[in-house]
Design an enzyme around this catalytic site. Structure first.
Site, PDB file in Angstrom:
ATOM      1  N   CYS A   1     -13.689   0.141  23.117  1.00  0.00           N
ATOM      2  CA  CYS A   1     -14.549   1.311  23.059  1.00  0.00           C
ATOM      3  C   CYS A   1     -14.305   2.140  21.797  1.00  0.00           C
ATOM      4  O   CYS A   1     -15.081   3.032  21.487  1.00  0.00           O
ATOM      5  CB  CYS A   1     -14.346   2.162  24.304  1.00  0.00           C
ATOM      6  SG  CYS A   1     -15.865   2.325  25.240  1.00  0.00           S
TER       7      CYS A   1
ATOM      8  N   SER B   1       0.834  -1.189   0.000  1.00  0.00           N
ATOM      9  CA  SER B   1       0.000   0.000   0.000  1.00  0.00           C
ATOM     10  C   SER B   1       0.877   1.250   0.000  1.00  0.00           C
ATOM     11  O   SER B   1       1.973   1.251   0.560  1.00  0.00           O
ATOM     12  CB  SER B   1      -0.869  -0.043   1.253  1.00  0.00           C
ATOM     13  OG  SER B   1      -1.556   1.155   1.395  1.00  0.00           O
ATOM     14  N   ALA B   2       0.379   2.315  -0.624  1.00  0.00           N
ATOM     15  CA  ALA B   2       1.178   3.546  -0.744  1.00  0.00           C
ATOM     16  C   ALA B   2       1.056   4.455   0.467  1.00  0.00           C
ATOM     17  O   ALA B   2       2.020   5.113   0.867  1.00  0.00           O
ATOM     18  CB  ALA B   2       0.749   4.310  -2.001  1.00  0.00           C
ATOM     19  N   HIS B   3      -0.130   4.501   1.060  1.00  0.00           N
ATOM     20  CA  HIS B   3      -0.359   5.572   2.049  1.00  0.00           C
ATOM     21  C   HIS B   3       0.310   5.348   3.395  1.00  0.00           C
ATOM     22  O   HIS B   3       0.303   6.228   4.233  1.00  0.00           O
ATOM     23  CB  HIS B   3      -1.869   5.827   2.220  1.00  0.00           C
ATOM     24  CG  HIS B   3      -2.580   4.781   3.014  1.00  0.00           C
ATOM     25  ND1 HIS B   3      -2.905   4.962   4.334  1.00  0.00           N
ATOM     26  CD2 HIS B   3      -3.023   3.550   2.692  1.00  0.00           C
ATOM     27  CE1 HIS B   3      -3.534   3.888   4.782  1.00  0.00           C
ATOM     28  NE2 HIS B   3      -3.611   3.014   3.793  1.00  0.00           N
TER      29      HIS B   3
ATOM     30  N   THR C   1      -9.906   2.280 -15.587  1.00  0.00           N
ATOM     31  CA  THR C   1      -8.806   3.199 -15.858  1.00  0.00           C
ATOM     32  C   THR C   1      -7.917   3.329 -14.624  1.00  0.00           C
ATOM     33  O   THR C   1      -8.409   3.536 -13.520  1.00  0.00           O
ATOM     34  CB  THR C   1      -9.368   4.583 -16.237  1.00  0.00           C
ATOM     35  OG1 THR C   1     -10.253   4.413 -17.338  1.00  0.00           O
ATOM     36  CG2 THR C   1      -8.259   5.547 -16.613  1.00  0.00           C
TER      37      THR C   1
END
Lengths: 390, 137
Positions: free
Chosen positions: A327, A200-202, A238
């Protein structure tokens, strides 16, 4: 003073990445399959990105499929392999400590008639390779195990497990969700012997919405989505070219001086762990110590108090962290990873995860170490539970 | 379309909740309370303890301790604020809705945290009735 210590969730986008992405939005915005100049320029750019990303994991450029992130990459890997190999067998092996992007897909596959074994882990999060061996059958088409646990940083011995799997059945595919480990630990698909690997890039200072799936040449896999085929029939539509180009730029930056990056993270990690253990009583470390722990992860429970309260108190001082507390989740259940390593629910509720990258600064760690003891002390003062009695 | 497909900010708190979390009211232990009540279970993620000092049927002071999340702490603050200075009867009439309305609402997922503070109050008041030997007038 601020401290962003939740890089395991996501990271800020590097300015050079943003600059690169702008180019592919404003100038070279063409569709990569068309033959006019804008199209060929986009296609050439994607080819370059493919090479950079393939190189970072030891794969070949043509083995990279771009996705919207690790979640989609995991989905394509798991369902794509399961559907394409259902005639060979319907058995899948994974672990109890995988990311939901693996677990939820496996649950879905169970509903579709596949049998999934969720392997247990030990108290530090390690899978015993023997348990894999025990579960393997001639029906096993896929094994999916993350190389680094995203919550507690356990570095799994993937190579050894792959060896066991392949010795038992050459046709069993091996998938690794490497989202948490990418650019934190060395990854070489050849050396590891894996067939599919998600990144993953982020989480590496690239953009959100970009990721990739490595698919070893010759792997039997089919698409899970259908539509207009641009560059890959496995993932139609795309391509997100600004995302892909930003991803590649982030990879270049992350893997340039990779060893120095690891050393920097190890230093931050040691400083944070030492500081917490020196300054705060009644803490419990989750996950292993030493080289078998991701250099980018620290996870402690602070007994007697609840994680969300710690998180929000730290936020008041500009410090961002994550919690394993029930929580903070939709299901109000403590972290499945902490449960799987045998942490009692009342301890799991006080779990805080600190994650960083090579761009995290030492002063951020110091800021956290200055604020954290006060926050813990304050919250313990207003808790009806005595930490020493837990 | 099912709500879970579009729901956002499930865990977002109102400004009032955050304010009471940052600056909680009536938090801490009380010396010589008239009644003390505990509810909840740390295994389930929260535990709540309430102290009341009651003089001449009037709640002159209320305090609480919480092993809980922001919703729990904010609800504890609001509940104790709402009952301070009130008669026992008035406190008995307090509803969970009045508390959460005063907080500007709580995320649905966090309602159980509010209920815990409310249940502790009810328990404390019952205990007071039992102790003082009188039912509601």
């Amino acid at each position: 003073m601020k401290a962003y210590l939740d890089c395991g969730s996501t990271t800020w986008t590097h300015p050079q990445v943003v600059q690169e992405m702008r180019k592919y939005m404003e100038e070279d915005f063409g569709h990569p399959i068309f033959l006019y100049e804008l199209g060929t320029r986009a296609a050439a750019a994607v080819d370059r990105a493919r090479e950079v990303i393939a190189h970072s994991i030891g794969g070949k450029p043509e083995e990279i499929v771009f996705t919207s992130g690790a979640t989609e990459a995991n989905d394509i890997a798991l369902r794509g392999v399961a559907y394409a190999n259902r005639n060979r067998g319907r058995h899948i092996i994974t672990t109890k400590v995988e990311n939901p992007s693996v677990l939820r897909v496996c649950e879905r596959l169970e509903k579709e008639g596949f049998k999934v074994d969720y392997l247990p882990v030990d108290s530090e999060g390690f899978v015993d390779p023997k348990t894999v061996e025990e579960k393997l059958t001639n029906e096993t088409i896929l094994v999916s195990i993350g190389n680094v646990n995203d919550e507690i940083g356990t570095i799994q011995n993937v190579e050894e497990i792959v060896k066991i799997v392949k010795e038992r059945n050459q046709h069993t595919y091996f998938h690794v969700n490497a989202a948490a480990g990418y650019a934190r630990v060395p990854i070489d698909v050849g050396h590891m012997g894996v067939d599919l690997l998600s990144i993953s890039a982020h989480k590496i200072h690239g953009p959100k919405g970009a990721g990739a799936l490595y698919v070893r040449e010759g792997t039997r896999i089919e698409p899970i989505d259908y539509g207009y085929i641009s560059l890959s029939a496995l993932r139609p539509g795309t391509e997100n070219i600004p995302g892909i180009m930003g991803f590649a730029k982030a990879v270049e930056l992350a893997f340039d001086h990779f060893d120095a990056h690891i050393a920097h993270m190890r230093k931050l990690q040691a400083r944070l762990m030492q500081g917490i253990e020196d300054k705060i009583p009644h803490v419990v470390l989750h996950g292993p110590r030493g080289e078998k722990r991701s250099p980018a992860n620290v996870n402690y429970s602070f007994k007697g108090i609840e994680g969300e309260s710690i998180l929000l108190r730290l936020d008041m001082h500009g410090i961002a962290v994550a919690t394993g507390s029930a929580c903070s989740t939709r299901k109000l259940e403590p972290s499945h990873v902490l449960s799987a390593i045998g942490v009692k629910p009342e301890i799991a509720h006080g779990a805080i995860r600190f994650t960083f990258t090579w761009l995290t600064e030492e002063k951020e760690i110091d800021h956290a170490l200055e604020v954290l003891p006060r926050v813990i002390e304050d919250l313990r003062r207003i808790s009806p539970i005595k930490p020493e009695e837990m | 379309m099912p709500a879970e497909y579009t729901e956002r900010s499930l865990l977002r708190y109102t400004e009032k909740v955050l304010e009471l979390f940052r600056n909680p009211k009536n938090m801490g232990e009380m010396k010589d309370p008239t009644v003390v009540a505990v509810e909840g279970d740390p295994q389930c993620g929260d535990m709540f303890k309430m102290f009341l000092r009651i003089e001449n049927n009037k709640i002159v002071d209320a305090k609480f301790l919480s092993f809980g999340c922001a919703a729990n702490i904010a609800t504890g603050s609001m509940t104790t604020e709402l009952i301070k200075g009130k008669s026992v009867e008035e406190a008995e009439k307090l509803t969970i809705k009045q508390i959460t309305d005063a907080l500007g609402g709580l995320p649905a997922l966090k309602m159980h945290c509010a209920v815990l503070a409310y249940k502790t109050l009810k328990k404390a008041l019952q205990e007071y009735r039992a102790k003082s030997g009188g039912a509601s007038a």
